[in-house]
Design an enzyme around this catalytic site. Sequence first.
Site, PDB file in Angstrom:
ATOM      1  N   GLY A   1       0.827  -1.199   0.000  1.00 37.29           N
ATOM      2  CA  GLY A   1       0.000   0.000   0.000  1.00 37.29           C
ATOM      3  C   GLY A   1       0.862   1.249   0.000  1.00 37.29           C
TER       4      GLY A   1
ATOM      5  N   GLN B   1       2.887   9.939   1.378  1.00 38.61           N
ATOM      6  CA  GLN B   1       4.237   9.362   1.403  1.00 38.61           C
ATOM      7  C   GLN B   1       5.091   9.795   0.223  1.00 38.61           C
ATOM      8  OE1 GLN B   1       2.442   5.269   2.144  1.00 38.61           O
ATOM      9  NE2 GLN B   1       4.447   5.057   3.084  1.00 38.61           N
TER      10      GLN B   1
ATOM     11  N   CYS C   1       6.055  -0.340   6.838  1.00 36.88           N
ATOM     12  CA  CYS C   1       5.683   0.850   6.082  1.00 36.88           C
ATOM     13  C   CYS C   1       6.850   1.228   5.174  1.00 36.88           C
ATOM     14  CB  CYS C   1       5.390   1.989   7.055  1.00 36.88           C
ATOM     15  SG  CYS C   1       4.942   3.532   6.258  1.00 36.88           S
ATOM     16  N   LEU C   2       6.541   1.598   3.934  1.00 35.26           N
ATOM     17  CA  LEU C   2       7.605   1.968   3.001  1.00 35.26           C
ATOM     18  C   LEU C   2       8.344   3.230   3.472  1.00 35.26           C
ATOM     19  CD1 LEU C   2       5.875   1.236  -0.430  1.00 35.26           C
ATOM     20  CD2 LEU C   2       7.600  -0.135   0.761  1.00 35.26           C
TER      21      LEU C   2
ATOM     22  N   HIS D   1      -4.201   1.603   7.848  1.00 33.59           N
ATOM     23  CA  HIS D   1      -2.814   2.109   7.894  1.00 33.59           C
ATOM     24  C   HIS D   1      -2.642   3.267   6.900  1.00 33.59           C
ATOM     25  CE1 HIS D   1       1.734   1.340   7.912  1.00 33.59           C
ATOM     26  NE2 HIS D   1       1.557   2.116   6.857  1.00 33.59           N
ATOM     27  N   GLU D   2      -3.114   3.066   5.663  1.00 38.08           N
ATOM     28  CA  GLU D   2      -2.944   4.112   4.634  1.00 38.08           C
ATOM     29  C   GLU D   2      -3.797   5.337   4.943  1.00 38.08           C
ATOM     30  OE1 GLU D   2      -0.477   3.684   2.849  1.00 38.08           O
ATOM     31  OE2 GLU D   2      -0.259   1.517   3.074  1.00 38.08           O
TER      32      GLU D   2
ATOM     33  N   HIS E   1      -2.037   7.655   7.166  1.00 43.94           N
ATOM     34  CA  HIS E   1      -1.056   8.519   6.478  1.00 43.94           C
ATOM     35  C   HIS E   1      -1.721   9.814   6.017  1.00 43.94           C
ATOM     36  CE1 HIS E   1       2.653   6.260   6.258  1.00 43.94           C
ATOM     37  NE2 HIS E   1       2.061   5.192   5.771  1.00 43.94           N
TER      38      HIS E   1
HETATM   39 NI    NI Z   1       2.813   3.263   5.622  1.00 43.70          NI
END
Ligand code: NI
Length: 177
Positions: free
Chosen positions: A46, A51, A92-93, A134-135, A138
């Site tokens: 995701g 991000q 997480c990226l 989670h997204e 963000h």
């Molecule tokens: Ni993340």
Amino acid sequence: MSLLNILRYPDPRLHKIAKPVTVFDARLKKLAADMAETMYDAPGVGLAASQVDVHEQLIVIDTSDTRDDLRVFINPEIVWASPEKQIYDEGCLSVPGIYDGVERHAKIKVRALDVDGKRFEIETDGLLAVCIQHEMDHLKGKVFVEYLSPLKRNRIKAKLLKEERELKRDRQSVAVR
Ligand code: NI
């Protein structure tokens, strides 16, 4: 299409609040396509626009094993959440190499728009439900490490800042060579 640069925690831009999308045009479609390409390349399940330093309410997700089930959620809203919770080990990226348990609603119903501005609703559980929550965090400027204890969070911050300094140093030494 092109790969986008992913902000790394603790970059303060990760804490900006994303605005709702109001224009559904070619620019938005290109952003969604570039975000999908960036997510697949990373690889991740995701990615939120926050991000990649675009502070608009857009997320892309693919939790399938076959990596061919891209979902795009624009202006997502959770319209129902189960009282039952579940704990998943999340990564997480923007927080590379760190995984830890976060408690979230086990089941959710989400309303969102697609890239054409068409409204849809899904009810889901498991990894997809975790990923959507989670997204969506963000988009509100929240990174999953903020659910962890201050001690753990500070350790993660210190580790990532050290890696960042090392990366910069490596880049500089390449440049002077
Ligand atoms: Ni993340």
